[in-house]
Design a protein around this motif. Sequence first.
Motif, PDB file in Angstrom:
ATOM      1  N   HIS A 215       0.832  -1.206   0.000  1.00  0.00           N
ATOM      2  CA  HIS A 215       0.000   0.000   0.000  1.00  0.00           C
ATOM      3  C   HIS A 215       0.869   1.259   0.000  1.00  0.00           C
ATOM      4  O   HIS A 215       0.665   2.169  -0.794  1.00  0.00           O
TER       5      HIS A 215
ATOM      6  N   ASP B 143      -3.698   4.172  -4.460  1.00  0.00           N
ATOM      7  CA  ASP B 143      -5.118   4.360  -4.227  1.00  0.00           C
ATOM      8  C   ASP B 143      -5.730   2.962  -4.127  1.00  0.00           C
ATOM      9  O   ASP B 143      -5.990   2.307  -5.133  1.00  0.00           O
ATOM     10  N   MET B 144      -5.923   2.508  -2.881  1.00  0.00           N
ATOM     11  CA  MET B 144      -6.371   1.123  -2.653  1.00  0.00           C
ATOM     12  C   MET B 144      -7.706   0.848  -3.340  1.00  0.00           C
ATOM     13  O   MET B 144      -7.922  -0.205  -3.927  1.00  0.00           O
ATOM     14  N   GLU B 145      -8.592   1.826  -3.276  1.00  0.00           N
ATOM     15  CA  GLU B 145      -9.929   1.621  -3.836  1.00  0.00           C
ATOM     16  C   GLU B 145      -9.875   1.475  -5.360  1.00  0.00           C
ATOM     17  O   GLU B 145     -10.477   0.560  -5.934  1.00  0.00           O
TER      18      GLU B 145
ATOM     19  N   THR C 115      -8.113  -1.850  -6.402  1.00  0.00           N
ATOM     20  CA  THR C 115      -8.938  -3.022  -6.103  1.00  0.00           C
ATOM     21  C   THR C 115     -10.119  -3.095  -7.077  1.00  0.00           C
ATOM     22  O   THR C 115     -10.457  -4.179  -7.579  1.00  0.00           O
ATOM     23  N   ARG C 116     -10.713  -1.943  -7.346  1.00  0.00           N
ATOM     24  CA  ARG C 116     -11.869  -1.924  -8.265  1.00  0.00           C
ATOM     25  C   ARG C 116     -11.463  -2.428  -9.652  1.00  0.00           C
ATOM     26  O   ARG C 116     -12.107  -3.289 -10.245  1.00  0.00           O
TER      27      ARG C 116
ATOM     28  N   TRP D  42      -2.865  -6.963  -0.427  1.00  0.00           N
ATOM     29  CA  TRP D  42      -2.212  -5.713   0.004  1.00  0.00           C
ATOM     30  C   TRP D  42      -1.242  -5.993   1.142  1.00  0.00           C
ATOM     31  O   TRP D  42      -1.607  -6.637   2.127  1.00  0.00           O
TER      32      TRP D  42
ATOM     33  N   HIS E 225      -9.013   1.236   4.835  1.00  0.00           N
ATOM     34  CA  HIS E 225     -10.418   0.830   4.696  1.00  0.00           C
ATOM     35  C   HIS E 225     -10.527  -0.440   3.865  1.00  0.00           C
ATOM     36  O   HIS E 225     -11.034  -0.414   2.738  1.00  0.00           O
TER      37      HIS E 225
ATOM     38  N   ARG F 237     -14.204  -1.343   3.037  1.00  0.00           N
ATOM     39  CA  ARG F 237     -14.822  -0.318   2.194  1.00  0.00           C
ATOM     40  C   ARG F 237     -14.278  -0.415   0.754  1.00  0.00           C
ATOM     41  O   ARG F 237     -14.987  -0.173  -0.216  1.00  0.00           O
ATOM     42  N   CYS F 238     -13.016  -0.783   0.629  1.00  0.00           N
ATOM     43  CA  CYS F 238     -12.400  -0.942  -0.705  1.00  0.00           C
ATOM     44  C   CYS F 238     -12.657  -2.332  -1.287  1.00  0.00           C
ATOM     45  O   CYS F 238     -12.190  -2.638  -2.374  1.00  0.00           O
ATOM     46  N   GLU F 239     -13.335  -3.180  -0.537  1.00  0.00           N
ATOM     47  CA  GLU F 239     -13.607  -4.567  -0.941  1.00  0.00           C
ATOM     48  C   GLU F 239     -12.323  -5.348  -1.202  1.00  0.00           C
ATOM     49  O   GLU F 239     -12.240  -6.146  -2.152  1.00  0.00           O
ATOM     50  N   ALA F 240     -11.305  -5.087  -0.404  1.00  0.00           N
ATOM     51  CA  ALA F 240     -10.028  -5.802  -0.541  1.00  0.00           C
ATOM     52  C   ALA F 240     -10.242  -7.296  -0.292  1.00  0.00           C
ATOM     53  O   ALA F 240     -11.164  -7.696   0.432  1.00  0.00           O
TER      54      ALA F 240
END
Length: 409
Positions: free
Chosen positions: A166, A176-178, A181-182, A193, A205, A208-211
């Motif tokens: 990360h 940008d994790m989100e 991941t998206r 991660w 998160h 929230r990021c659906e990791a």
Amino acid sequence: MITREHCAILDAGDPLAHCRARFDLPPETIYLDGNSLGAMPANVPARMKIALEEEWAQGLIRSWNDADWYPAPQRTGNKIAKLIGAGQDEVIVADSTSVNLFKVLVAATRMREGRRVILAERTNFPTDVYIASSVAQMTGCELRCVDPDEVLASIDETVAIVSLTHVNYKSGKRYDMEAVTRKAHEKGALVVWDLCHSAGAMPVHLNRCEADFAVGCGYKYLNGGPGAPAFVFVAKRHLPDMRQPLTGWHGHAKPFEFTHDYAPHAGIDRMLTGTAPQLGVIALEAALEAFEGVDLEVLRAKSVALGNLMIDLADQQLAGLGCTLASPRDASQRGSQVSLAHEQGYAVMQALIARNVIGDFRAPDILRFGFAPLYVRYIDIWNTVAELKNILETRAWDNETFLTRKSVT
Ligand SMILES: Cc1ncc(COP(=O)(O)O)c(C=O)c1O
């Protein structure tokens, strides 16, 4: 023009100033290496004394039950979960980051049969690349390492797993994790991660990021002590399907039935392998008390302010002295560290350490300064840049003692 007085005013208004007393720090030392080994929380020795003198010495084997040793990896994992945006029973403490990475990479690869690429980045921490390379060989995959800026564009339908840190250990650059991941999910890939440089330094998160998966160490911003055990996160939706390769007895559904055949535990315990390093888990669990009552958004705001101050002071004081900024100037792309490059970086860092300003060096030329917001003060940044300026101006680094490399940098 930033002044020393300005830094003192920032400290006076710091909502986290009281947290510094939660650590046992040498009074004359400026400690900017919590991104390598976190400072010792002041409550840990008393907890360890009980663990050693009462629980081990007196309780002996009974303490696995009577002192609640056995559920400590789960309990401590649940405390870490709150810092990284995970749910309860999605995080467990075990092994080292490297070992946990091996376990999740193999498990994730097994969940994407038919795909052959593990995508990583070239500047990742070496252990991540070494482990991914070994997993690729074992599973018949290809490890594809690309430049950090090429990661997003390189995620396509051939990719099974995206394996990233990360926050980069050297530059402090943050993904940008989100967004990553998206994109990975859109293309049908899973993401792992490495949170070594983010857990405890900023809000993360994961859910929230659906990791999908995450790993991280206990000894940096979580302050668990040298060689503290690491943690591993598996999103609840993946737990029933994931088969990790190190099928030791502690990951078994019923370890104390001692059955011949392996049957994985239904929950996060399946990520365990062997007996926990219990003293290390106890120290880590106690260390996490330093985060009690801390709002992670406030923690992040201070981390950003410390980093910005370091950069502004470096601009103001170090111009023409051979240092260049090696971290993103934009705080939204940065973790909790600022790196400066200097061609004599090793010797310069040794000279700083000799003056009780502790950061570290990463080859070939990086001076790393990590900001653990629970105990670093604004005045520490002022004093660090002042010492650095003096060392560079006087060439104090140009001395045999500082030029000779030690084994740990
Ligand atoms: C990003 C990253 N991953 C992994 C590690 C090493 O993890 P471990 O020694 O727990 O296997 C480090 C150590 O500094 C690191 O910075």
